[in-house]
Design a protein around this motif. Structure first.
Motif, PDB file in Angstrom:
ATOM      1  N   GLN A 182       7.176  52.279 120.619  1.00 22.55           N
ATOM      2  CA  GLN A 182       7.878  53.363 119.920  1.00 22.55           C
ATOM      3  C   GLN A 182       9.347  53.289 120.307  1.00 22.55           C
ATOM      4  O   GLN A 182       9.729  53.671 121.432  1.00 22.55           O
ATOM      5  CB  GLN A 182       7.281  54.735 120.277  1.00 22.55           C
ATOM      6  CG  GLN A 182       7.890  55.870 119.450  1.00 22.55           C
ATOM      7  CD  GLN A 182       7.022  57.108 119.380  1.00 22.55           C
ATOM      8  OE1 GLN A 182       5.972  57.185 120.024  1.00 22.55           O
ATOM      9  NE2 GLN A 182       7.427  58.088 118.576  1.00 22.55           N
ATOM     10  N   GLN A 183      10.163  52.816 119.360  1.00 26.10           N
ATOM     11  CA  GLN A 183      11.565  52.525 119.668  1.00 26.10           C
ATOM     12  C   GLN A 183      12.351  52.459 118.360  1.00 26.10           C
ATOM     13  O   GLN A 183      11.771  52.354 117.289  1.00 26.10           O
ATOM     14  CB  GLN A 183      11.646  51.177 120.421  1.00 26.10           C
ATOM     15  CG  GLN A 183      12.974  50.811 121.039  1.00 26.10           C
ATOM     16  CD  GLN A 183      13.881  50.071 120.050  1.00 26.10           C
ATOM     17  OE1 GLN A 183      13.399  49.472 119.094  1.00 26.10           O
ATOM     18  NE2 GLN A 183      15.193  50.151 120.275  1.00 26.10           N
ATOM     19  N   GLY A 184      13.657  52.487 118.465  1.00 28.24           N
ATOM     20  CA  GLY A 184      14.514  52.317 117.298  1.00 28.24           C
ATOM     21  C   GLY A 184      15.553  53.404 117.134  1.00 28.24           C
ATOM     22  O   GLY A 184      16.506  53.260 116.358  1.00 28.24           O
ATOM     23  N   GLU A 185      15.390  54.512 117.874  1.00 21.21           N
ATOM     24  CA  GLU A 185      16.333  55.622 117.739  1.00 21.21           C
ATOM     25  C   GLU A 185      17.760  55.183 118.076  1.00 21.21           C
ATOM     26  O   GLU A 185      18.724  55.516 117.361  1.00 21.21           O
ATOM     27  CB  GLU A 185      15.914  56.783 118.645  1.00 21.21           C
ATOM     28  CG  GLU A 185      14.622  57.465 118.228  1.00 21.21           C
ATOM     29  CD  GLU A 185      13.374  56.877 118.878  1.00 21.21           C
ATOM     30  OE1 GLU A 185      13.455  55.726 119.367  1.00 21.21           O
ATOM     31  OE2 GLU A 185      12.325  57.549 118.888  1.00 21.21           O
ATOM     32  N   THR A 186      17.906  54.461 119.168  1.00 21.19           N
ATOM     33  CA  THR A 186      19.249  54.022 119.573  1.00 21.19           C
ATOM     34  C   THR A 186      19.863  53.092 118.526  1.00 21.19           C
ATOM     35  O   THR A 186      21.051  53.209 118.164  1.00 21.19           O
ATOM     36  CB  THR A 186      19.168  53.306 120.933  1.00 21.19           C
ATOM     37  OG1 THR A 186      18.831  54.271 121.928  1.00 21.19           O
ATOM     38  CG2 THR A 186      20.493  52.637 121.292  1.00 21.19           C
ATOM     39  N   ASP A 187      19.059  52.187 118.016  1.00 19.92           N
ATOM     40  CA  ASP A 187      19.583  51.225 117.048  1.00 19.92           C
ATOM     41  C   ASP A 187      19.908  51.908 115.721  1.00 19.92           C
ATOM     42  O   ASP A 187      20.869  51.530 115.048  1.00 19.92           O
ATOM     43  CB  ASP A 187      18.570  50.091 116.844  1.00 19.92           C
ATOM     44  CG  ASP A 187      18.349  49.309 118.128  1.00 19.92           C
ATOM     45  OD1 ASP A 187      19.356  48.964 118.793  1.00 19.92           O
ATOM     46  OD2 ASP A 187      17.181  49.090 118.494  1.00 19.92           O
ATOM     47  N   ALA A 188      19.111  52.934 115.372  1.00 20.40           N
ATOM     48  CA  ALA A 188      19.433  53.694 114.164  1.00 20.40           C
ATOM     49  C   ALA A 188      20.770  54.401 114.337  1.00 20.40           C
ATOM     50  O   ALA A 188      21.642  54.353 113.450  1.00 20.40           O
ATOM     51  CB  ALA A 188      18.320  54.698 113.873  1.00 20.40           C
ATOM     52  N   MET A 192      22.519  49.773 113.254  1.00 19.07           N
ATOM     53  CA  MET A 192      22.082  48.380 113.156  1.00 19.07           C
ATOM     54  C   MET A 192      21.514  48.104 111.758  1.00 19.07           C
ATOM     55  O   MET A 192      20.858  48.964 111.170  1.00 19.07           O
ATOM     56  CB  MET A 192      21.022  48.073 114.224  1.00 19.07           C
ATOM     57  CG  MET A 192      20.544  46.612 114.211  1.00 19.07           C
ATOM     58  SD  MET A 192      19.336  46.257 115.516  1.00 19.07           S
ATOM     59  CE  MET A 192      20.415  46.133 116.934  1.00 19.07           C
ATOM     60  N   SER A 193      21.744  46.909 111.265  1.00 14.76           N
ATOM     61  CA  SER A 193      21.264  46.553 109.931  1.00 14.76           C
ATOM     62  C   SER A 193      19.763  46.271 109.950  1.00 14.76           C
ATOM     63  O   SER A 193      19.188  45.975 111.007  1.00 14.76           O
ATOM     64  CB  SER A 193      21.992  45.311 109.424  1.00 14.76           C
ATOM     65  OG  SER A 193      21.572  44.162 110.148  1.00 14.76           O
ATOM     66  N   GLN A 194      19.164  46.345 108.764  1.00 13.64           N
ATOM     67  CA  GLN A 194      17.731  46.050 108.669  1.00 13.64           C
ATOM     68  C   GLN A 194      17.436  44.630 109.122  1.00 13.64           C
ATOM     69  O   GLN A 194      16.478  44.390 109.865  1.00 13.64           O
ATOM     70  CB  GLN A 194      17.239  46.240 107.234  1.00 13.64           C
ATOM     71  CG  GLN A 194      15.764  45.846 107.079  1.00 13.64           C
ATOM     72  CD  GLN A 194      15.313  45.777 105.636  1.00 13.64           C
ATOM     73  OE1 GLN A 194      15.894  46.419 104.759  1.00 13.64           O
ATOM     74  NE2 GLN A 194      14.277  44.986 105.390  1.00 13.64           N
ATOM     75  N   VAL A 195      18.251  43.687 108.656  1.00 15.70           N
ATOM     76  CA  VAL A 195      17.990  42.279 108.988  1.00 15.70           C
ATOM     77  C   VAL A 195      18.079  42.053 110.487  1.00 15.70           C
ATOM     78  O   VAL A 195      17.227  41.376 111.084  1.00 15.70           O
ATOM     79  CB  VAL A 195      18.970  41.355 108.238  1.00 15.70           C
ATOM     80  CG1 VAL A 195      18.840  39.920 108.756  1.00 15.70           C
ATOM     81  CG2 VAL A 195      18.715  41.416 106.742  1.00 15.70           C
ATOM     82  N   ASP A 233      15.962  55.108 107.585  1.00 19.65           N
ATOM     83  CA  ASP A 233      15.272  54.257 106.613  1.00 19.65           C
ATOM     84  C   ASP A 233      15.596  52.779 106.806  1.00 19.65           C
ATOM     85  O   ASP A 233      14.758  51.907 106.542  1.00 19.65           O
ATOM     86  CB  ASP A 233      15.657  54.695 105.196  1.00 19.65           C
ATOM     87  CG  ASP A 233      15.097  56.070 104.868  1.00 19.65           C
ATOM     88  OD1 ASP A 233      14.162  56.513 105.575  1.00 19.65           O
ATOM     89  OD2 ASP A 233      15.609  56.707 103.928  1.00 19.65           O
ATOM     90  N   THR A 234      16.773  52.483 107.278  1.00 24.60           N
ATOM     91  CA  THR A 234      17.146  51.082 107.524  1.00 24.60           C
ATOM     92  C   THR A 234      16.276  50.481 108.626  1.00 24.60           C
ATOM     93  O   THR A 234      15.733  49.375 108.480  1.00 24.60           O
ATOM     94  CB  THR A 234      18.638  50.996 107.929  1.00 24.60           C
ATOM     95  OG1 THR A 234      19.435  51.437 106.836  1.00 24.60           O
ATOM     96  CG2 THR A 234      19.019  49.569 108.304  1.00 24.60           C
ATOM     97  N   ILE A 235      16.154  51.218 109.701  1.00 23.04           N
ATOM     98  CA  ILE A 235      15.323  50.719 110.815  1.00 23.04           C
ATOM     99  C   ILE A 235      13.862  50.652 110.373  1.00 23.04           C
ATOM    100  O   ILE A 235      13.155  49.662 110.648  1.00 23.04           O
ATOM    101  CB  ILE A 235      15.480  51.618 112.051  1.00 23.04           C
ATOM    102  CG1 ILE A 235      16.920  51.554 112.574  1.00 23.04           C
ATOM    103  CG2 ILE A 235      14.488  51.202 113.145  1.00 23.04           C
ATOM    104  CD1 ILE A 235      17.398  50.175 112.976  1.00 23.04           C
ATOM    105  N   ASN A 236      13.402  51.665 109.699  1.00 20.37           N
ATOM    106  CA  ASN A 236      11.999  51.673 109.254  1.00 20.37           C
ATOM    107  C   ASN A 236      11.710  50.548 108.260  1.00 20.37           C
ATOM    108  O   ASN A 236      10.593  50.012 108.229  1.00 20.37           O
ATOM    109  CB  ASN A 236      11.645  53.031 108.642  1.00 20.37           C
ATOM    110  CG  ASN A 236      11.396  54.086 109.719  1.00 20.37           C
ATOM    111  OD1 ASN A 236      11.253  53.745 110.897  1.00 20.37           O
ATOM    112  ND2 ASN A 236      11.342  55.350 109.322  1.00 20.37           N
TER     113      ASN A 236
END
Lengths: 289, 282
Positions: A182-188, A192-195, A233-236
């Protein structure tokens, strides 16, 4: 069928064969080192369950030493950011009439309760997942959490100290069911781009599987004020891509439709309930339980 | 004398009925391990005689012991307390045939004794304290003693001035058993082994050549007259001659003592891994 390795010590130094039994099963002879006061051995081919592990001298069966709540079940390694760890306002509790949920902290197993002290994982959704799991699977469950708050997917790449936590956990445990991620909050929040995200996440999935044999079950980000809906939405979308294109990635819970009351954390009891129930639903679906 | 390897049969353990009789430890030492003599030391009601189990000719004489003072190594047997200053047990006997002097064999044999300190501080009081000694002179002796070092027991076979010693770290305030063996014909010019609670230490080789007959200083709980006196309880002093007990025999000799113990407290057993709450991936 699982082997349970046993080591111990005793006060009879020679020709005192030691036997072991687990969960009321048959007694098996362990290896007693000549002239030493130690013993070791394996209870081979045990089926899943939970019970006391007992040892005794073969010629002196009246004296039995036991340690309680030794289980064969499923162990989940948990990693990612703060929402994967202890972030709740209140302690959460698991329940089952007989089975125990456990947590490994700093190499030591303990019960998954608030009384467990530091690293108990009581202020997390994992006790709630444990309740559902125990009721459904009827075998014990264990967790080892090695996440780190505010971390980026870039920091979890191999080589690195965070990545090493995952491999060290697997080594310590011997084996586990999978890695819950469970991660991604910081990158969102960093935009950070989707790619980029899917590339880093895919690389992590690949290296984790290559090094540990574990698949990663990955959750999608929730809605909160720490990042915009677009960033979420980008991270997801990156997570979605990995779900669909990496055989070693398992679909975790999707929190994108759930809005948190705080900036970024599943803090309230209600939020914990949602987090726990969705994680359990994802686990149950992934393994067709 | 017959020696039977393996655990002693007919010695019920825990859970035994109070109606069941079991073999006294002094009998086990003689019948199973071939002890030439045992001084049980336990249950001496009065007087100054240290009764020898095998032959009355080897009875000793005690001085200043608190008789039947406290529980011995196993149930219902009371051991004497030696006071650390004036207590002594003299077991030097000689009559030309059956005295200890007469049966002693310097070529091969063993000596053992059970001991318990009067308090934990005995292990750190810097005093030398003898548990048992078979003595000729400064160059020839077999001895078990606590030397001046903290938490240390020493077992020694000294022949012709060649001292073969082994130290054990021990801080137990419970009953322990020390055994020393010697065999001049084994290994490289003789072997000496020492054991604490059935566990062997190193094997020493290159024993010297024993000279002389046992004499003054062949004592229990004392080095000489009120010198290096044991401070604690003693039981089951024993000697065997013509055969150095093997590690297997010493281990089982200790096990046999444990099996007579009344309490599981002496039967420690522990699982070091796994400990409680461990989960193994199915």
């Amino acid at each position: 069928m699982i082997d349970i390795a046993i080591t111990g010590s005793h006060a009879r130094p020679f020709l005192a064969n030691v036997e072991a039994s687990w969960n009321g099963g048959a007694w098996s002879t362990l290896t007693t080192a000549p002239l030493a006061i130690s013993f070791s051995g394996t209870l081979a081919d045990q089926v899943a369950g939970q019970g006391a592990l007992s040892v005794r001298w073969y010629d002196y069966p009246a004296y039995v030493y036991s340690t309680q709540y030794i289980g064969i079940g499923d162990i989940f390694i948990i990693a990612g950011q703060s929402n994967a760890g202890e972030i709740a306002d209140n302690n959460q509790a698991y329940s089952h009439a007989t089975l125990k949920a456990s947590v490994n902290y700093a190499g030591t197993w303990r019960e998954l309760t608030a009384g467990g002290g530091a690293g108990s994982m009581a202020k997390s959704c994992w006790p709630l997942v444990a309740t559902a799991y125990l009721a459904n699977q009827s075998v014990p469950i264990g967790f080892l959490a090695c996440g780190e708050g505010s971390t980026s997917i870039t920091q979890w790449q191999k080589p690195g100290s965070l990545y090493n936590r995952i491999t060290a956990a697997k080594t310590l445990l011997g084996n586990a069911k999978c890695l819950l991620w469970q991660q991604g909050e910081t990158d969102a929040g960093n935009g950070m781009s989707q790619v980029d995200y899917q590339t880093y996440l895919g690389a992590l999935v690949d290296t984790v599987f290559a090094d540990t044999g574990l698949k990663m079950m990955i959750s999608k980000l929730q809605t909160c004020s720490a990042y915009t809906a677009g960033q979420r939405d980008t991270i997801n979308a990156g997570i979605d891509y990995v779900w669909d294109n990496n055989a070693n990635a398992l679909a975790g819970p999707d929190f994108s439709d759930y809005t948190l009351t705080s900036a970024v954390h599943f803090q309230t009891d209600a939020e914990q309930a949602v987090q726990g129930s969705r994680w359990w639903a994802a686990i149950k679906a992934a393994y067709s339980w | 004398m017959s020696r039977t390897l393996g655990l002693v049969l007919g010695v019920p353990g825990l859970g035994r009925s109070s109606a069941v009789s079991y073999t006294p430890y002094e009998d086990i030492l003689v019948d199973t391990y071939g002890a030439a003599e045992v001084w049980p030391l336990i249950d001496i009601a009065s007087g100054t005689v240290i009764t020898a189990k095998v032959a009355a000719a080897r009875n000793g004489t005690l001085t200043n012991w608190a008789l039947a003072n406290a529980a011995g190594p196993y149930a219902g047997k009371l051991a004497p307390l030696l006071n650390g200053t004036t207590s002594k047990g003299d077991i030097l006997t000689s009559n030309g045939s059956t005295g200890l002097v007469d049966i002693f064999n310097a070529t091969a044999g063993w000596m053992s004794i059970c001991f318990k300190v009067s308090a934990a501080g005995v292990w750190t009081d810097s005093a030398t304290r003898y548990l048992m000694q078979l003595n000729v002179d400064a160059n020839n002796s077999v001895k078990i003693y606590r030397d001046g070092g903290n938490n240390r027991i020493t077992l020694a076979y000294k022949a012709g001035g060649t001292n073969s010693t082994q130290n054990y770290v021990v801080s137990s305030t419970g009953w322990c058993q020390a055994v020393v063996t010697w065999d001049k014909n084994a290994g490289a010019d003789g072997e000496n082994k020492a054991y604490l609670n059935g566990v062997a230490g190193l094997t020493r080789t290159g024993l010297g050549t024993w000279a002389g007959a046992l004499t003054t200083g062949t004592l229990i709980g004392n080095y000489a007259n009120n010198t290096y006196v044991w401070d604690g309880w003693l039981a089951y002093a024993a000697v065997g001659f013509g055969h150095a007990l093997t590690p297997e025999e010493v281990g089982n000799m200790y096990n046999a003592l444990l099996e007579l113990a009344p309490s599981p407290l002496q039967l420690t057993m522990a699982i070091t891994s796994p400990i409680a709450y461990k989960v193994v991936q199915r």
